[in-house]
Scaffold this active site. Sequence first.
Site, PDB file in Angstrom:
ATOM      1  N   GLU A  48      -8.207  -0.528   7.052  1.00 62.96           N
ATOM      2  CA  GLU A  48      -8.384  -1.678   7.944  1.00 62.96           C
ATOM      3  C   GLU A  48      -9.865  -1.987   8.173  1.00 62.96           C
ATOM      4  OE1 GLU A  48      -6.283  -3.824   8.764  1.00 62.96           O
ATOM      5  OE2 GLU A  48      -4.420  -2.798   8.275  1.00 62.96           O
ATOM      6  N   TYR A 131      -8.044  -5.378  16.990  1.00 59.34           N
ATOM      7  CA  TYR A 131      -7.235  -5.540  15.775  1.00 59.34           C
ATOM      8  C   TYR A 131      -6.976  -4.190  15.096  1.00 59.34           C
ATOM      9  CZ  TYR A 131      -5.798  -6.305  11.079  1.00 59.34           C
ATOM     10  OH  TYR A 131      -5.086  -6.204   9.910  1.00 59.34           O
ATOM     11  N   ASP A 149      -5.568 -10.793  13.681  1.00 57.81           N
ATOM     12  CA  ASP A 149      -6.806 -11.193  12.996  1.00 57.81           C
ATOM     13  C   ASP A 149      -6.690 -12.677  12.630  1.00 57.81           C
ATOM     14  OD1 ASP A 149      -5.026 -11.236  10.930  1.00 57.81           O
ATOM     15  OD2 ASP A 149      -6.189  -9.945   9.599  1.00 57.81           O
TER      16      ASP A 149
END
Length: 360
Positions: A48, A131, A149
């Site tokens: 991520e 996020y 996002d």
Amino acid sequence: MKNLSTKEYLDTFNKGAFQVSLINWFKSSQRTLPWRADKDPYKIWVSEIMLQQTQVDTVIPYFNNFIEQFPTPIALAEAEEQDVLKAWEGLGYYSRARNLQAAVREVKESYHGKVPEDKDQLSALKGIGPYTLGAIMSIAFEQAEPAVDGNVMRVLARILNINEDIAKPRTRKLFELIVREIIASHDPSSFNQGLMELGALVCRPKNPKCDHCPVQEYCQANTLAIQGMLPVKTKAKKQKKLSYYTFVIENNKGELLVEKRPDNGLLASLWQFPMIETKGVDMNMIPAFIEATFHTNVLTIKQLAPVRHVFSHLIWQMDVYAIKVDQLPQIAANQLMLISNQLSDYPFPVPHQRIINMLV
Ligand code: SF4
């Protein structure tokens, strides 16, 4: 147009049916990605962080190499920062790598090397914003946390016909509240990943594939034929342009002068060829400048191809010169003399890698 509340946006929305359509589609259509092979929170975390600002296809080889070199939080915590930056070389936004290493050092010290499952502990780690927190909590730990996002905002702005500016932080908060309302508590991992995957594969920024969309029947933008008008996003400020002279200085032993950037700020701790801003400096002054700075004699100067590099907020315009000198008796503490095949041992940002490629 008037802004609505979360409740008003979801007034007629059939969230149960939407969840089933989205999750079923995700389970049958998801891409095979290396970080999806297991639910290791460390791998999800690394992926991520890498995926912020970077395309999936670019990330895959970096991810595989990174996990091979640093397979656990402890391995990454104990690595040399220069090795971590080298593994990140070319991905850009290097503060991501430094923050990740600072965070896993905290994980090693405070949680015996195990990524904490507690939301507050996880969110306190460096570089973990809302996020990334939501992605790790939902994908690795099956917690019903939103992971919002730009992709997710685009998809939901279209489905729910939300006209608010997604560049504003408070709009992200609105989307987080909406996801909290509609997330599937029995499978938050597939739900969040389904929204991300839909944004990546179907509900693309341009020309969304509505005819192949698994949630077309719930989508207001499709009904109203306004997909192209959503999401609303104000333009980012124009990037500032900076011009540099960049010097590839070679001594009489064929060694090249490189220097380490400061430990803070843009491209911190990476290596580069010396650069000075061109503002107010005529190129005719450069030989005298090099000779005075390094106590040497300039033998030849050859102009190489210019390099232009676009950062998110800056543009570097670099005029590049290969300069031969007789010797370099005096270099600074952050500088080194390297022969060309040693350059690959050090992390260089992309514009300087392009100069290295010119030299080869
Ligand atoms: S129907 Fe079209 S605009 Fe709506 S979510 Fe699907 S792809 Fe996006």
